[in-house]
Scaffold this motif. Structure first.
Motif, PDB file in Angstrom:
ATOM      1  N   ALA A  43       5.946  52.633  25.330  1.00  0.00           N
ATOM      2  CA  ALA A  43       5.688  51.672  24.259  1.00  0.00           C
ATOM      3  C   ALA A  43       5.988  52.248  22.883  1.00  0.00           C
ATOM      4  O   ALA A  43       6.328  51.519  21.958  1.00  0.00           O
ATOM      5  CB  ALA A  43       4.230  51.210  24.311  1.00  0.00           C
ATOM      6  N   THR A  44       5.826  53.582  22.755  1.00  0.00           N
ATOM      7  CA  THR A  44       5.972  54.183  21.426  1.00  0.00           C
ATOM      8  C   THR A  44       7.266  54.959  21.252  1.00  0.00           C
ATOM      9  O   THR A  44       7.534  55.469  20.179  1.00  0.00           O
ATOM     10  CB  THR A  44       4.791  55.139  21.151  1.00  0.00           C
ATOM     11  OG1 THR A  44       4.788  56.165  22.153  1.00  0.00           O
ATOM     12  CG2 THR A  44       3.472  54.393  21.189  1.00  0.00           C
ATOM     13  N   ALA A  45       8.068  55.059  22.287  1.00  0.00           N
ATOM     14  CA  ALA A  45       9.301  55.853  22.184  1.00  0.00           C
ATOM     15  C   ALA A  45      10.252  55.276  21.151  1.00  0.00           C
ATOM     16  O   ALA A  45      10.399  54.069  21.028  1.00  0.00           O
ATOM     17  CB  ALA A  45       9.992  55.894  23.549  1.00  0.00           C
ATOM     18  N   GLU A  46      10.876  56.187  20.366  1.00  0.00           N
ATOM     19  CA  GLU A  46      11.854  55.758  19.382  1.00  0.00           C
ATOM     20  C   GLU A  46      13.236  55.755  20.020  1.00  0.00           C
ATOM     21  O   GLU A  46      13.492  56.500  20.959  1.00  0.00           O
ATOM     22  CB  GLU A  46      11.840  56.719  18.192  1.00  0.00           C
ATOM     23  CG  GLU A  46      10.536  56.674  17.413  1.00  0.00           C
ATOM     24  CD  GLU A  46      10.548  57.669  16.271  1.00  0.00           C
ATOM     25  OE1 GLU A  46      11.509  58.454  16.190  1.00  0.00           O
ATOM     26  OE2 GLU A  46       9.607  57.660  15.471  1.00  0.00           O
ATOM     27  N   PRO A  47      14.127  54.943  19.497  1.00  0.00           N
ATOM     28  CA  PRO A  47      15.501  54.948  20.028  1.00  0.00           C
ATOM     29  C   PRO A  47      16.168  56.278  19.751  1.00  0.00           C
ATOM     30  O   PRO A  47      15.880  56.940  18.767  1.00  0.00           O
ATOM     31  CB  PRO A  47      16.177  53.819  19.241  1.00  0.00           C
ATOM     32  CG  PRO A  47      15.375  53.686  17.999  1.00  0.00           C
ATOM     33  CD  PRO A  47      13.965  53.998  18.395  1.00  0.00           C
ATOM     34  N   THR A  48      17.044  56.694  20.612  1.00  0.00           N
ATOM     35  CA  THR A  48      17.798  57.930  20.393  1.00  0.00           C
ATOM     36  C   THR A  48      19.282  57.639  20.540  1.00  0.00           C
ATOM     37  O   THR A  48      19.689  56.808  21.351  1.00  0.00           O
ATOM     38  CB  THR A  48      17.400  59.018  21.408  1.00  0.00           C
ATOM     39  OG1 THR A  48      17.590  58.504  22.734  1.00  0.00           O
ATOM     40  CG2 THR A  48      15.941  59.414  21.228  1.00  0.00           C
ATOM     41  N   ALA A  49      20.067  58.327  19.734  1.00  0.00           N
ATOM     42  CA  ALA A  49      21.510  58.093  19.750  1.00  0.00           C
ATOM     43  C   ALA A  49      22.159  58.936  20.836  1.00  0.00           C
ATOM     44  O   ALA A  49      21.848  60.115  21.001  1.00  0.00           O
ATOM     45  CB  ALA A  49      22.100  58.438  18.390  1.00  0.00           C
ATOM     46  N   ALA A  50      23.052  58.350  21.591  1.00  0.00           N
ATOM     47  CA  ALA A  50      23.776  59.069  22.642  1.00  0.00           C
ATOM     48  C   ALA A  50      24.881  59.903  22.007  1.00  0.00           C
ATOM     49  O   ALA A  50      25.523  59.478  21.042  1.00  0.00           O
ATOM     50  CB  ALA A  50      24.364  58.080  23.642  1.00  0.00           C
ATOM     51  N   PRO A  51      25.122  61.106  22.512  1.00  0.00           N
ATOM     52  CA  PRO A  51      26.179  61.954  21.947  1.00  0.00           C
ATOM     53  C   PRO A  51      27.563  61.355  22.184  1.00  0.00           C
ATOM     54  O   PRO A  51      27.802  60.670  23.173  1.00  0.00           O
ATOM     55  CB  PRO A  51      26.014  63.283  22.696  1.00  0.00           C
ATOM     56  CG  PRO A  51      25.329  62.905  23.967  1.00  0.00           C
ATOM     57  CD  PRO A  51      24.419  61.768  23.621  1.00  0.00           C
ATOM     58  N   VAL A  52      28.462  61.627  21.255  1.00  0.00           N
ATOM     59  CA  VAL A  52      29.832  61.132  21.326  1.00  0.00           C
ATOM     60  C   VAL A  52      30.776  62.324  21.459  1.00  0.00           C
ATOM     61  O   VAL A  52      30.643  63.318  20.732  1.00  0.00           O
ATOM     62  CB  VAL A  52      30.177  60.319  20.059  1.00  0.00           C
ATOM     63  CG1 VAL A  52      31.639  59.897  20.084  1.00  0.00           C
ATOM     64  CG2 VAL A  52      29.261  59.116  19.926  1.00  0.00           C
TER      65      VAL A  52
ATOM     66  N   GLU B  66      24.649  74.391  19.173  1.00  0.00           N
ATOM     67  CA  GLU B  66      24.286  73.482  20.262  1.00  0.00           C
ATOM     68  C   GLU B  66      24.901  72.105  20.058  1.00  0.00           C
ATOM     69  O   GLU B  66      25.449  71.498  20.990  1.00  0.00           O
ATOM     70  CB  GLU B  66      22.773  73.378  20.345  1.00  0.00           C
ATOM     71  CG  GLU B  66      22.254  72.413  21.399  1.00  0.00           C
ATOM     72  CD  GLU B  66      20.753  72.244  21.328  1.00  0.00           C
ATOM     73  OE1 GLU B  66      20.265  71.086  21.485  1.00  0.00           O
ATOM     74  OE2 GLU B  66      20.039  73.238  21.102  1.00  0.00           O
ATOM     75  N   VAL B  67      24.828  71.599  18.815  1.00  0.00           N
ATOM     76  CA  VAL B  67      25.381  70.272  18.504  1.00  0.00           C
ATOM     77  C   VAL B  67      26.902  70.282  18.643  1.00  0.00           C
ATOM     78  O   VAL B  67      27.500  69.314  19.121  1.00  0.00           O
ATOM     79  CB  VAL B  67      24.951  69.825  17.090  1.00  0.00           C
ATOM     80  CG1 VAL B  67      25.718  68.576  16.646  1.00  0.00           C
ATOM     81  CG2 VAL B  67      23.450  69.558  17.052  1.00  0.00           C
ATOM     82  N   GLU B  68      27.534  71.363  18.236  1.00  0.00           N
ATOM     83  CA  GLU B  68      28.988  71.467  18.368  1.00  0.00           C
ATOM     84  C   GLU B  68      29.412  71.350  19.831  1.00  0.00           C
ATOM     85  O   GLU B  68      30.413  70.685  20.145  1.00  0.00           O
ATOM     86  CB  GLU B  68      29.462  72.787  17.770  1.00  0.00           C
ATOM     87  CG  GLU B  68      29.389  72.837  16.252  1.00  0.00           C
ATOM     88  CD  GLU B  68      29.763  74.190  15.683  1.00  0.00           C
ATOM     89  OE1 GLU B  68      30.180  74.264  14.510  1.00  0.00           O
ATOM     90  OE2 GLU B  68      29.631  75.205  16.419  1.00  0.00           O
ATOM     91  N   GLN B  69      28.659  71.969  20.705  1.00  0.00           N
ATOM     92  CA  GLN B  69      28.964  71.879  22.133  1.00  0.00           C
ATOM     93  C   GLN B  69      28.655  70.493  22.677  1.00  0.00           C
ATOM     94  O   GLN B  69      29.424  69.941  23.483  1.00  0.00           O
ATOM     95  CB  GLN B  69      28.160  72.945  22.886  1.00  0.00           C
ATOM     96  CG  GLN B  69      28.536  74.366  22.514  1.00  0.00           C
ATOM     97  CD  GLN B  69      27.609  75.407  23.126  1.00  0.00           C
ATOM     98  OE1 GLN B  69      26.572  75.062  23.705  1.00  0.00           O
ATOM     99  NE2 GLN B  69      27.970  76.674  23.007  1.00  0.00           N
ATOM    100  N   LYS B  70      27.549  69.926  22.204  1.00  0.00           N
ATOM    101  CA  LYS B  70      27.106  68.613  22.677  1.00  0.00           C
ATOM    102  C   LYS B  70      28.090  67.517  22.304  1.00  0.00           C
ATOM    103  O   LYS B  70      28.369  66.604  23.091  1.00  0.00           O
ATOM    104  CB  LYS B  70      25.725  68.313  22.094  1.00  0.00           C
ATOM    105  CG  LYS B  70      25.120  66.973  22.473  1.00  0.00           C
ATOM    106  CD  LYS B  70      23.747  66.840  21.824  1.00  0.00           C
ATOM    107  CE  LYS B  70      23.112  65.494  22.117  1.00  0.00           C
ATOM    108  NZ  LYS B  70      21.779  65.363  21.456  1.00  0.00           N
ATOM    109  N   TYR B  71      28.653  67.596  21.089  1.00  0.00           N
ATOM    110  CA  TYR B  71      29.552  66.544  20.587  1.00  0.00           C
ATOM    111  C   TYR B  71      31.023  66.943  20.664  1.00  0.00           C
ATOM    112  O   TYR B  71      31.879  66.168  20.255  1.00  0.00           O
ATOM    113  CB  TYR B  71      29.189  66.206  19.130  1.00  0.00           C
ATOM    114  CG  TYR B  71      27.883  65.476  18.979  1.00  0.00           C
ATOM    115  CD1 TYR B  71      27.833  64.084  18.909  1.00  0.00           C
ATOM    116  CD2 TYR B  71      26.680  66.181  18.911  1.00  0.00           C
ATOM    117  CE1 TYR B  71      26.638  63.410  18.765  1.00  0.00           C
ATOM    118  CE2 TYR B  71      25.469  65.514  18.768  1.00  0.00           C
ATOM    119  CZ  TYR B  71      25.457  64.135  18.699  1.00  0.00           C
ATOM    120  OH  TYR B  71      24.263  63.469  18.562  1.00  0.00           O
TER     121      TYR B  71
END
Length: 453
Positions: free
Chosen positions: A48-57, A90-95
Motif C-alpha cells: 500500500a505504501t510502496a513508491e513507484p520505481t523507475a526501471a533501468p534503461v 554501479e549505475v554505469e553497469q546497471k544502465y
C-alpha cells in the motif's frame, strides 16, 4: 552557547553547490518510516505504501556528460564520497553508460553552452548553471522543464530524498539540485559584541524584537570611538550597497525586478522603503564602514573581515577564513515584510538539462540513481554547516529560520539593469529616493524589454 566539536570540513566546491541549493525542498528532510507492522500485515502495508520505481534503461554504452565550472566528481575523501563513487560505478553497469564530469572555467562556461546550444547539440547532458544565466537561455528555448525529463516513478516526484526540484523560475520548474540547507543572513561578530556589551542578536530574534528599528539601535551602539582619539574604531555595519538593496528589499516584501511579470521594481514602494532605510544607515546614522573610495563598490563586500564591524551580510561560502567568532540571524523584516521571505537569492545555481539532449529521461534517471546512498546527519548538508559554524545555535538558525526563505532574484540577467546608478544617486549623491526611482524607471524597463528580444 554550545560549541560544535569534531567538525568535518568538506570540499569548497561542495560548499558552493549547497549554498546555491538553499531553497531545497522540505520533502528532502523526510525519512522512511520503520517497518513496525505485525508480520501478517507487513506485506499489505508494504504494497500500500510502496513508491513507484523507475526501471533501468540500456543506454548502449553512452557517455553522460555533467558539466560545471568546478570538478563535480566526488573526490573520495569521505565515507559518503567513497560510497557515491561506488554507486556511480554501479549505475554505469546497471544502465550501460559512463559518466564524464566536465570542468569548464567559469568565464568560458556560458559562451561554450550558448555556442553548442545554438547548434542543437549542447556540450553536456546536465549542466550546472546560475539562474541569472539560465533565464535568458529559457527565454530562447534552450533549457527543458523538469516535467519533460522526469516521470511519475522519479524519486524527485515522490520522496525527493535523492534530488529535489530547485526553486522555480517564472513560476515553472526548470532545475534540480542536491538536497541542502543554506541561505543568507545577517552575520555578527560575537567577539566584538561581547567587547562592546551589545545584546545577542539571536536573543533579540527569539524575543520578537529583531526588526529594522532594533537593527539601527544596535548599529548605533556599535559605532564608537573606543579610545577617545576622535576617530571611529568600531562600526555597526558594512557590506556591498547593491547587495544591501537586494536583501533589505526582499525582507520588506519588495523585488528589484519580477521575471514572471517582466516588470521593474525600482519604483515599488517596498523597494523605495528599503532604499530609504539603507540611505539612513549611510548618511543619517553614519553607522556603515566604507573602506574604499566608492561607497557602492563591490570591494566593500569584504570590509567586515577587518574585524571592526559588528554586523555584515555575507554568504556562507565567504566565512571560511574569519579570525573571530561569529553568529547569524535572518535579515530583519521591514515594515512591509514577512518571515516567509528574508533575503534575496540572486546567486542561485542548480542542475539543468538543455534542449537537444537525447533521451533526457534516461539521462536524468541514471543521474538521480547515483545519489541513492546512505544519508548522513539529521538533515542534508548538516556536516557542511557544522564545518562553517562553531555553535549549534547558528546551525539551527540556518536550518530552522533562514533556509527556504530566499527570494529568487534574476536582476543581473537583464542587460545594463540600472541598480548601480540607482544606489549611487541615493547614497553618494544624496538624491531623493522617489525621484531617483522615477529617473531610472525607463532604463529598467528598457533593460527588461531588451532581454525579451
Amino acid at each position: 552557547m554550545r560549541k560544535i566539536k569534531g567538525l568535518s570540513v568538506l570540499l569548497l566546491c561542495f560548499a558552493f553547490l549547497l549554498t546555491a541549493c538553499s531553497g531545497g525542498n522540505n520533502a528532502a528532510n523526510n525519512t522512511k518510516a520503520n517497518a513496525t507492522a505485525e508480520p501478517a500485515a507487513t506485506e499489505a502495508v508494504a504494497e500500500a505504501t510502496a513508491e513507484p520505481t523507475a526501471a533501468p534503461v540500456d543506454m548502449g554504452g553512452r557517455v553522460i556528460k555533467v558539466a560545471a565550472w568546478w570538478d563535480l566528481k566526488p573526490a573520495g575523501n569521505s565515507a559518503s564520497e567513497k560510497e557515491r563513487l561506488a554507486k556511480i560505478t554501479e549505475v554505469e553497469q546497471k544502465y550501460n553508460c559512463k559518466f564524464e564530469f566536465v570542468n569548464v572555467p567559469f568565464e568560458e562556461f556560458m559562451p561554450k553552452f550558448t555556442a553548442t546550444a545554438l547548434t542543437g547539440e549542447p556540450f553536456a547532458d546536465i549542466v550546472i548553471m546560475e539562474y541569472n544565466s539560465a533565464w535568458p537561455a529559457i527565454l530562447k528555448g534552450q533549457l527543458m522543464k523538469v516535467s519533460e525529463y522526469t516521470t511519475a516513478a522519479s524519486n524527485i516526484n515522490n520522496e525527493a530524498n535523492l534530488l529535489v526540484k530547485a526553486p522555480k523560475i517564472a513560476n515553472e520548474d526548470y532545475a534540480f539540485a542536491e538536497p541542502g540547507v543554506g541561505g543568507a543572513g545577517i552575520h555578527y561578530n560575537r567577539d566584538l559584541f561581547k567587547k562592546l556589551g551589545l545584546p545577542d542578536l539571536q536573543e533579540l530574534y527569539a524575543s520578537g524584537q529583531w526588526n529594522w528599528d532594533k537593527f539601527v539601535e544596535v548599529a548605533k551602539q556599535a559605532t564608537k570611538d573606543t579610545d577617545n582619539d576622535g576617530k571611529i574604531d568600531t562600526y555597526g555595519f558594512s557590506g556591498w550597497a547593491i547587495d544591501m538593496l537586494r536583501n533589505f528589499s526582499a525582507a520588506n516584501g519588495g523585488k528589484l525586478v519580477d521575471e514572471a511579470t517582466s516588470t521593474q521594481g525600482l519604483t515599488d514602494p517596498k523597494v523605495i522603503e528599503a532604499a530609504e532605510f539603507i540611505n539612513r544607515l549611510y548618511n543619517v546614522e553614519n553607522v556603515v564602514k566604507v573602506k574604499g573610495a566608492d561607497k557602492v563598490g563591490y570591494d566593500e563586500f569584504n570590509t567586515f573581515k577587518d574585524g571592526d564591524v559588528a554586523m555584515f551580510p555575507a554568504p556562507i561560502w565567504n566565512l571560511g577564513d574569519l579570525t573571530f567568532d561569529f553568529g547569524v540571524v535572518p535579515f530583519p523584516n521591514g515594515p512591509s515584510g514577512s518571515p516567509e521571505v528574508t533575503y534575496a537569492d540572486n546567486g542561485k545555481n542548480a542542475f539543468f538539462i538543455p534542449k537537444g539532449v537525447k533521451d533526457p529521461q534516461a539521462v536524468y534517471q541514471a543521474f538521480e540513481d547515483t545519489y541513492d546512498i546512505t544519508q548522513t546527519g539529521d538533515f542534508p548538508s548538516q556536516e557542511w554547516l557544522e564545518s562553517i559554524y562553531a555553535h549549534e545555535e547558528d546551525v539551527a538558525m540556518m536550518h530552522d529560520h533562514i533556509n527556504n526563505t530566499g527570494q529568487i532574484l534574476l536582476e543581473t540577467a537583464y542587460p545594463e539593469y540600472p541598480t548601480y546608478g540607482y544606489m549611487k544617486d541615493i547614497i553618494v549623491d544624496n538624491q531623493s529616493v522617489t525621484a531617483t526611482a522615477e529617473k531610472y524607471k525607463p532604463e529598467a524597463e528598457a533593460s527588461i524589454a531588451k532581454l525579451g528580444k
